[in-house]
Design a protein around this motif. Structure first.
Motif, PDB file in Angstrom:
ATOM      1  N   THR A  99      40.248   6.486  45.487  1.00  0.00           N
ATOM      2  CA  THR A  99      39.980   5.706  44.274  1.00  0.00           C
ATOM      3  C   THR A  99      38.503   5.403  44.148  1.00  0.00           C
ATOM      4  OG1 THR A  99      42.175   4.707  44.451  1.00  0.00           O
ATOM      5  CG2 THR A  99      40.582   3.601  43.031  1.00  0.00           C
ATOM      6  N   MET A 100      37.869   5.052  45.251  1.00  0.00           N
ATOM      7  CA  MET A 100      36.465   4.681  45.203  1.00  0.00           C
ATOM      8  C   MET A 100      35.580   5.857  44.802  1.00  0.00           C
ATOM      9  SD  MET A 100      38.435   2.858  47.293  1.00  0.00           S
ATOM     10  CE  MET A 100      38.411   3.594  48.930  1.00  0.00           C
ATOM     11  N   ASN A 101      35.860   7.030  45.340  1.00  0.00           N
ATOM     12  CA  ASN A 101      35.048   8.188  44.962  1.00  0.00           C
ATOM     13  C   ASN A 101      35.348   8.649  43.548  1.00  0.00           C
ATOM     14  OD1 ASN A 101      33.395   8.442  47.202  1.00  0.00           O
ATOM     15  ND2 ASN A 101      34.850   9.726  48.316  1.00  0.00           N
ATOM     16  N   THR A 102      36.601   8.500  43.094  1.00  0.00           N
ATOM     17  CA  THR A 102      36.890   8.806  41.691  1.00  0.00           C
ATOM     18  C   THR A 102      36.153   7.841  40.773  1.00  0.00           C
ATOM     19  OG1 THR A 102      39.049   9.738  42.236  1.00  0.00           O
ATOM     20  CG2 THR A 102      38.720   9.031  39.967  1.00  0.00           C
ATOM     21  N   ALA A 103      36.062   6.570  41.175  1.00  0.00           N
ATOM     22  CA  ALA A 103      35.273   5.603  40.399  1.00  0.00           C
ATOM     23  C   ALA A 103      33.809   6.027  40.352  1.00  0.00           C
ATOM     24  CB  ALA A 103      35.424   4.212  41.005  1.00  0.00           C
ATOM     25  N   ARG A 104      33.290   6.497  41.468  1.00  0.00           N
ATOM     26  CA  ARG A 104      31.900   6.980  41.487  1.00  0.00           C
ATOM     27  C   ARG A 104      31.742   8.202  40.581  1.00  0.00           C
ATOM     28  NH1 ARG A 104      32.753   5.655  47.315  1.00  0.00           N
ATOM     29  NH2 ARG A 104      31.532   3.757  47.702  1.00  0.00           N
ATOM     30  N   ASP A 105      32.757   9.084  40.596  1.00  0.00           N
ATOM     31  CA  ASP A 105      32.718  10.234  39.688  1.00  0.00           C
ATOM     32  C   ASP A 105      32.656   9.774  38.236  1.00  0.00           C
ATOM     33  OD1 ASP A 105      33.017  11.796  41.971  1.00  0.00           O
ATOM     34  OD2 ASP A 105      35.148  12.218  41.606  1.00  0.00           O
ATOM     35  N   MET A 106      33.419   8.739  37.908  1.00  0.00           N
ATOM     36  CA  MET A 106      33.407   8.217  36.540  1.00  0.00           C
ATOM     37  C   MET A 106      32.018   7.732  36.157  1.00  0.00           C
ATOM     38  SD  MET A 106      37.060   6.189  36.761  1.00  0.00           S
ATOM     39  CE  MET A 106      36.702   5.085  35.378  1.00  0.00           C
ATOM     40  N   ASP A 107      31.316   7.115  37.108  1.00  0.00           N
ATOM     41  CA  ASP A 107      29.986   6.623  36.773  1.00  0.00           C
ATOM     42  C   ASP A 107      28.996   7.773  36.644  1.00  0.00           C
ATOM     43  OD1 ASP A 107      28.689   4.064  36.212  1.00  0.00           O
ATOM     44  OD2 ASP A 107      27.326   4.635  37.842  1.00  0.00           O
ATOM     45  N   VAL A 108      29.178   8.820  37.430  1.00  0.00           N
ATOM     46  CA  VAL A 108      28.347  10.017  37.257  1.00  0.00           C
ATOM     47  C   VAL A 108      28.598  10.630  35.879  1.00  0.00           C
ATOM     48  CG1 VAL A 108      27.988  12.391  38.034  1.00  0.00           C
ATOM     49  CG2 VAL A 108      28.111  10.539  39.713  1.00  0.00           C
ATOM     50  N   ILE A 109      29.881  10.686  35.465  1.00  0.00           N
ATOM     51  CA  ILE A 109      30.200  11.203  34.137  1.00  0.00           C
ATOM     52  C   ILE A 109      29.512  10.364  33.069  1.00  0.00           C
ATOM     53  CG2 ILE A 109      32.081  11.476  32.461  1.00  0.00           C
ATOM     54  CD1 ILE A 109      33.874  12.217  34.891  1.00  0.00           C
ATOM     55  N   ARG A 110      29.569   9.043  33.230  1.00  0.00           N
ATOM     56  CA  ARG A 110      28.881   8.156  32.281  1.00  0.00           C
ATOM     57  C   ARG A 110      27.406   8.508  32.188  1.00  0.00           C
ATOM     58  NH1 ARG A 110      25.289   4.881  32.825  1.00  0.00           N
ATOM     59  NH2 ARG A 110      25.459   4.856  35.109  1.00  0.00           N
ATOM     60  N   SER A 159      33.833   2.522  27.867  1.00  0.00           N
ATOM     61  CA  SER A 159      35.063   1.753  27.714  1.00  0.00           C
ATOM     62  C   SER A 159      36.172   2.572  28.347  1.00  0.00           C
ATOM     63  CB  SER A 159      35.342   1.449  26.245  1.00  0.00           C
ATOM     64  OG  SER A 159      34.388   0.528  25.745  1.00  0.00           O
ATOM     65  N   TYR A 160      37.313   1.935  28.612  1.00  0.00           N
ATOM     66  CA  TYR A 160      38.295   2.579  29.487  1.00  0.00           C
ATOM     67  C   TYR A 160      39.706   2.163  29.117  1.00  0.00           C
ATOM     68  CZ  TYR A 160      40.718   3.788  33.862  1.00  0.00           C
ATOM     69  OH  TYR A 160      41.584   4.300  34.800  1.00  0.00           O
ATOM     70  N   VAL A 161      40.627   3.141  29.098  1.00  0.00           N
ATOM     71  CA  VAL A 161      42.063   2.876  29.013  1.00  0.00           C
ATOM     72  C   VAL A 161      42.724   3.596  30.178  1.00  0.00           C
ATOM     73  CG1 VAL A 161      44.190   3.143  27.699  1.00  0.00           C
ATOM     74  CG2 VAL A 161      42.061   2.609  26.503  1.00  0.00           C
ATOM     75  N   GLY A 162      43.343   2.835  31.057  1.00  0.00           N
ATOM     76  CA  GLY A 162      44.025   3.414  32.208  1.00  0.00           C
ATOM     77  C   GLY A 162      45.470   2.985  32.245  1.00  0.00           C
ATOM     78  N   TYR A 163      46.336   3.907  32.632  1.00  0.00           N
ATOM     79  CA  TYR A 163      47.771   3.651  32.717  1.00  0.00           C
ATOM     80  C   TYR A 163      48.228   3.735  34.175  1.00  0.00           C
ATOM     81  CZ  TYR A 163      47.675   4.770  27.682  1.00  0.00           C
ATOM     82  OH  TYR A 163      47.402   4.800  26.329  1.00  0.00           O
ATOM     83  N   SER A 164      49.185   2.891  34.537  1.00  0.00           N
ATOM     84  CA  SER A 164      49.827   2.966  35.840  1.00  0.00           C
ATOM     85  C   SER A 164      48.784   2.893  36.956  1.00  0.00           C
ATOM     86  CB  SER A 164      50.668   4.241  35.904  1.00  0.00           C
ATOM     87  OG  SER A 164      51.559   4.221  36.984  1.00  0.00           O
ATOM     88  N   TYR A 165      48.750   3.863  37.882  1.00  0.00           N
ATOM     89  CA  TYR A 165      47.707   3.845  38.913  1.00  0.00           C
ATOM     90  C   TYR A 165      46.315   3.814  38.283  1.00  0.00           C
ATOM     91  CZ  TYR A 165      44.181   5.917  41.909  1.00  0.00           C
ATOM     92  OH  TYR A 165      42.999   6.170  42.557  1.00  0.00           O
ATOM     93  N   GLY A 166      46.178   4.320  37.066  1.00  0.00           N
ATOM     94  CA  GLY A 166      44.892   4.260  36.387  1.00  0.00           C
ATOM     95  C   GLY A 166      44.392   2.840  36.184  1.00  0.00           C
ATOM     96  N   THR A 167      45.291   1.849  36.267  1.00  0.00           N
ATOM     97  CA  THR A 167      44.844   0.454  36.183  1.00  0.00           C
ATOM     98  C   THR A 167      44.156   0.040  37.477  1.00  0.00           C
ATOM     99  OG1 THR A 167      46.951  -0.480  37.005  1.00  0.00           O
ATOM    100  CG2 THR A 167      46.764  -0.064  34.628  1.00  0.00           C
ATOM    101  N   GLN A 168      44.652   0.528  38.610  1.00  0.00           N
ATOM    102  CA  GLN A 168      43.975   0.283  39.883  1.00  0.00           C
ATOM    103  C   GLN A 168      42.600   0.937  39.875  1.00  0.00           C
ATOM    104  OE1 GLN A 168      44.647  -1.480  42.558  1.00  0.00           O
ATOM    105  NE2 GLN A 168      43.357  -0.593  44.171  1.00  0.00           N
ATOM    106  N   LEU A 169      42.551   2.165  39.382  1.00  0.00           N
ATOM    107  CA  LEU A 169      41.273   2.867  39.278  1.00  0.00           C
ATOM    108  C   LEU A 169      40.306   2.104  38.384  1.00  0.00           C
ATOM    109  CD1 LEU A 169      39.436   5.330  39.693  1.00  0.00           C
ATOM    110  CD2 LEU A 169      40.676   6.462  37.827  1.00  0.00           C
ATOM    111  N   GLY A 170      40.807   1.598  37.245  1.00  0.00           N
ATOM    112  CA  GLY A 170      39.944   0.847  36.342  1.00  0.00           C
ATOM    113  C   GLY A 170      39.436  -0.441  36.965  1.00  0.00           C
ATOM    114  N   ALA A 171      40.301  -1.126  37.706  1.00  0.00           N
ATOM    115  CA  ALA A 171      39.893  -2.372  38.355  1.00  0.00           C
ATOM    116  C   ALA A 171      38.866  -2.109  39.453  1.00  0.00           C
ATOM    117  CB  ALA A 171      41.116  -3.089  38.921  1.00  0.00           C
ATOM    118  N   VAL A 172      39.042  -1.015  40.173  1.00  0.00           N
ATOM    119  CA  VAL A 172      38.075  -0.664  41.216  1.00  0.00           C
ATOM    120  C   VAL A 172      36.752  -0.252  40.583  1.00  0.00           C
ATOM    121  CG1 VAL A 172      37.537   1.043  43.012  1.00  0.00           C
ATOM    122  CG2 VAL A 172      39.777  -0.080  42.981  1.00  0.00           C
ATOM    123  N   PHE A 173      36.807   0.545  39.513  1.00  0.00           N
ATOM    124  CA  PHE A 173      35.568   0.933  38.835  1.00  0.00           C
ATOM    125  C   PHE A 173      34.808  -0.307  38.366  1.00  0.00           C
ATOM    126  CE2 PHE A 173      33.177   1.884  34.967  1.00  0.00           C
ATOM    127  CZ  PHE A 173      32.358   2.917  35.411  1.00  0.00           C
TER     128      PHE A 173
END
Length: 524
Positions: free
Chosen positions: A182-193, A202-216
């Motif tokens: 999750t942490m490295n996927t969050a870092r990937d999201m910031d690289v994408i940004r 801005s972000y919409v996450g579903y299911s486990y994607g909510t954990q990912l969003g909270a970690v990001f």
């Protein structure tokens, strides 16, 4: 061949938030954040339909602490804002999993025209998944049985199987497994940004994607603008602790169905009390322990079928189905069709290897007896809906690698967002969403009397869609606690006369209703 970038290619460091505090991005990360994204027509099979969608790949390091140790590709998709004048940025999405492919999620917002005018909607296959660099497990073969009501001797079947799964995933994934997190996927999201040239996402996450969003948000608070966490996990519990909430939700849905059916005993004849209705299930299960009955081959398939009580729109048909078995007029083919429809409606398999790596971020007990005790308790009290399997060991019980880092504490130092959960969801129960909303101190939209998973833009729920779209487009938050009526509505069946055997045969079959549910879009 993927381009390999090393420290020697780097010039000037760039300052931005790497882990929640402003710090210099080390030299090797500068070029990742400043790479050019080459949008083009999506390759065949990436996104269906592909009209109006562009695709690209972004390069990220496998290991952010050692960026010179190889790179990964992250596949992304984009549906550009239809009104450039109103455009306010990008809306990154994630459908959950862990390990769900998200490239096609850009189409989930087709009916939200104001969102499509305002944002470039971005889909992503996270690291390890789909069109991104994949993490694979070697397939594990087994002849063991995993019944819904295992004997004490069969409990070890789960241990033997998942010990092998972990060994096979380690053999198939190698060093990459440690870095699919999750942490490295969050870092990937910031690289994408950064690569998209955006100050924030801005972000919409579903299911486990909510954990990912909270970690990001915890790691990159300065990079997050508006956020929607739909069907949220509990940020304060381990994955397995939340499995207890899942089996509680399964049990609660069954209880509500027995109450609904008991109130209509004049129609179904299954009993005037919830206990009596439950007793009819128990009678069928008892007969199935000695052989096939009512179209079911065994008690495990019947226990699985009772999981249909999750969906309110299936209640009337399920009651008719049980009444037809009791009356001896059940269609022998219906039982197998019900089980097939439920299996088709299950969460689609996520990328082989990613789920088995990411869920191991949490520490799982290594004492198999703690799992066995829970399995026996649910076997003996409520095995309906497959509860026993949720209590079993998984490959993470036997984790073969050391975590490079712990999951960060979930904090919110970014603008308030929105959490959405429903009271009948058995994948991310309402109890989890309440804790997420309270911990982040944000509004909670409670979708009432609804067993579905994932709501915003997916269910045609006018209440949820209006509140969330208003927030995403205008920044206006809903009230702190809002209730929206669900779209998973039970059939109107007033108490009345007993239905005839012929009428039981003529009603719409449960398998048809479950087939429609299976075909609907859903997060992982």
């Amino acid at each position: 061949m993927r381009k390999r970038w090393g420290a020697a290619a780097v010039a000037v460091p760039l300052f931005m938030s790497l882990a929640g505090t402003a710090q210099a991005i080390p030299g090797p990360l500068y070029e990742y954040y400043n790479q050019t994204v080459g949008w083009a027509e999506c390759p065949a099979g990436w996104v269906t339909p592909s009209t109006g969608v562009e695709c690209a790949t972004v390069i990220v390091p496998m290991d952010y602490q050692n960026p010179d140790n190889g790179n990964l590709e992250i596949a992304i998709s984009r549906k550009k804002a239809s009104d450039p004048v109103r455009r306010r940025g990008v809306l990154l999405t994630n459908p959950g999993g862990p390990g769900g492919s998200g490239l096609g999620a850009v189409h989930w917002f087709n009916a939200q025209t104001d969102v499509l005018k305002t944002y470039d909607v971005i889909g992503m296959d996270p690291r390890g998944v789909g069109r991104s660099t994949q993490l694979r497990c070697i397939a594990t073969q087994t002849d063991d049985e995993f019944p819904s009501r295992p004997t004490n001797a069969q409990l070890s079947n789960w241990t033997e199987y998942y010990r092998s799964v972990e060994a096979d995933c380690q053999r198939g994934g190698g060093e990459m497994r440690r870095f699919v997190s999750t942490m490295n996927t969050a870092r990937d999201m910031d690289v994408i940004r950064g690569a998209l040239g955006e100050k924030k996402i801005s972000y919409v996450g579903y299911s486990y994607g909510t954990q990912l969003g909270a970690v990001f948000g915890s790691m990159f608070p300065k990079s997050l603008d508006r956020s929607v966490l739909d069907s949220a996990l509990d940020p304060l519990k381990t994955w397995h602790e939340q499995d207890v909430d899942v089996v509680d939700a399964i049990t609660d849905n069954l209880r509500k169905w027995t109450e609904w059916t008991a109130a209509r005993n004049g129609t179904y004849g299954l009993g005037t009390t919830p206990a009596a209705v439950r007793g009819e299930l128990d009678k069928i299960a008892a007969l199935l322990k000695t052989g096939s009955y009512g179209g079911y081959e065994d008690v495990t398939s019947f226990d699985y079928a009772v999981g249909a009580t999750r969906y309110r729109r299936s209640w009337a048909a399920f009651s008719r189905h049980i009444a037809s078995i009791k009356a001896g007029v059940a269609d022998p083919a219906e039982a197998s069709a019900i089980v097939a429809a439920l299996k088709k409606g299950d969460v689609e398999p996520t990328s082989p290897g990613t789920y088995q790596a990411v869920t191991c971020e949490w520490n799982w007990s290594t004492d198999v007896n703690t799992y066995y005790n829970d399995m026996k308790r649910w076997r003996d009290t409520n095995p309906y809906g497959g509860t026993v399997d949720y209590m079993a060991p998984t490959n993470c019980t036997f984790r073969a690698f050391e975590r490079p880092e712990p999951i960060p504490a979930i904090t919110r130092n970014y603008p308030a967002g929105v959490v959405v959960n429903s009271d009948g969801d058995t994948q991310t129960p309402l109890a989890n969403g309440r804790v997420m909303a309270e911990h982040l101190n944000v509004p909670l939209i409670n979708v009432q009397n609804d067993g579905q998973h994932g709501h915003y833009a997916l269910r045609g729920n006018a209440c949820v869609d209006a509140l969330v779209t208003k927030y995403l487009v205008s920044g206006i938050l809903p009230s702190s606690r809002v209730t929206c009526a669900g779209t998973d509505i039970a059939e109107t069946v007033p108490p009345g006369e007993m239905v005839s055997r012929e009428a039981l045969r003529q009603h719409r079959p449960l398998s048809e209703i479950l087939g429609e549910i299976a075909a609907e879009p859903k997060p992982f």
